[in-house]
Design a protein around this motif. Structure first.
Motif, short mmCIF file in Angstrom:
data_model
loop_
_atom_site.label_atom_id
_atom_site.label_comp_id
_atom_site.label_asym_id
_atom_site.label_seq_id
_atom_site.Cartn_x
_atom_site.Cartn_y
_atom_site.Cartn_z
N THR A 70 107.34 2.40 70.34
CA THR A 70 108.34 2.70 69.90
C THR A 70 109.12 3.18 69.31
OG1 THR A 70 108.97 1.72 67.50
CG2 THR A 70 107.19 2.62 67.13
N LEU A 71 110.46 3.57 69.06
CA LEU A 71 111.83 4.40 68.99
C LEU A 71 111.59 4.72 68.00
CD1 LEU A 71 114.38 1.91 70.70
CD2 LEU A 71 112.30 3.35 71.69
N LEU A 72 109.94 4.26 66.61
CA LEU A 72 110.86 5.05 65.58
C LEU A 72 109.70 6.34 64.98
CD1 LEU A 72 109.61 1.69 63.69
CD2 LEU A 72 111.44 2.69 63.49
N PRO A 73 110.51 7.16 64.42
CA PRO A 73 109.63 8.75 64.08
C PRO A 73 108.30 7.85 63.45
CG PRO A 73 111.79 8.27 63.62
CD PRO A 73 111.41 6.73 63.58
N MET A 104 104.19 -11.55 63.93
CA MET A 104 104.47 -11.44 65.39
C MET A 104 106.06 -10.60 66.12
SD MET A 104 102.86 -14.75 66.63
CE MET A 104 103.32 -16.29 65.56
N MET A 105 107.22 -11.52 65.12
CA MET A 105 108.44 -10.59 65.02
C MET A 105 108.73 -9.41 65.22
SD MET A 105 110.55 -13.00 66.16
CE MET A 105 112.51 -12.32 66.03
N GLY A 106 107.82 -8.58 64.35
CA GLY A 106 108.01 -7.06 63.48
C GLY A 106 106.97 -6.36 65.09
N ILE A 107 106.09 -6.58 65.96
CA ILE A 107 105.74 -6.55 66.89
C ILE A 107 106.37 -6.46 67.98
CG2 ILE A 107 103.74 -6.68 68.27
CD1 ILE A 107 101.83 -7.17 65.22
N ILE A 167 109.79 -7.03 67.85
CA ILE A 167 111.03 -6.44 68.43
C ILE A 167 110.62 -4.87 68.80
CG2 ILE A 167 113.33 -5.41 67.14
CD1 ILE A 167 113.33 -8.37 66.63
N LEU A 168 109.91 -4.55 67.53
CA LEU A 168 109.63 -2.82 67.69
C LEU A 168 108.77 -2.25 68.40
CD1 LEU A 168 108.74 -2.09 63.92
CD2 LEU A 168 111.92 -1.74 64.35
N PHE A 169 107.82 -2.80 69.18
CA PHE A 169 107.33 -2.51 70.45
C PHE A 169 108.39 -3.04 72.36
CE2 PHE A 169 103.59 -2.05 67.62
CZ PHE A 169 103.02 -0.18 67.80
#
Length: 158
Positions: free
Chosen positions: A3-6, A68-71, A73-75
């Protein structure tokens, strides 16, 4: 793909939030009477009408979709703008959710955390926490949302 997140937003949005959404999905689908009754403190289960059960199941379905959308999109995304827009959309949802709960509970109940049950902590406390982490992430409090180079359209050479 990573993911791009810190680190802090990663654990909140890529691990904790999907797990809590799956738990909400399960309770709404498999125990709709309890799911509805526990939305507000000091509410007893009196059985659900078919419409009430349908609303609980639809809410559970939305929880599953959100997980499911969070996983997905974020990955999957390599673009920081996509992550930011996703977080903004969820922040707006958090604000709408908190406003709806406040409207139904009234200020006295909404601001009386000592009287909340576990579900109210989810409806108010956890949603408020998620909103704060979303804001902190968007303003860079936890570090930069790091864009990654896109591989779309690039040809691998041997």
């Amino acid at each position: 793909m990573a993911t791009l997140l810190p680190t802090v937003p990663y654990w909140v949005f890529c691990v904790s939030e999907p797990v809590s959404l799956v738990a909400g999905f399960a309770i709404a689908i498999f125990q709709p009477e309890q799911f509805v009754a526990l939305q507000l403190p000091n509410t007893e289960s009196t059985g659900l009408s078919p419409s009430g059960k349908l609303i609980a199941w639809q809410t559970g379905n939305l929880f599953g979709i959100m997980a499911m959308m969070g996983i997905a999109i974020l990955f999957a995304t390599t673009e920081a703008a996509v992550v930011k827009r996703y977080l903004i959309a969820l922040l707006l949802g958090d604000i709408g959710h908190l406003t709806a709960v406040w409207w139904v509970m009234g200020s006295d109940g909404f601001f009386s955390a000592h009287r909340w049950n576990g579900f109210t902590w989810g409806n108010v406390g956890i949603t408020f926490f998620l909103a704060l982490v979303r804001i902190g992430t968007l303003v860079g409090l936890f570090g930069e949302i790091k864009p990654q180079p896109s591989t779309v359209g690039k040809v691998k050479r041997k």
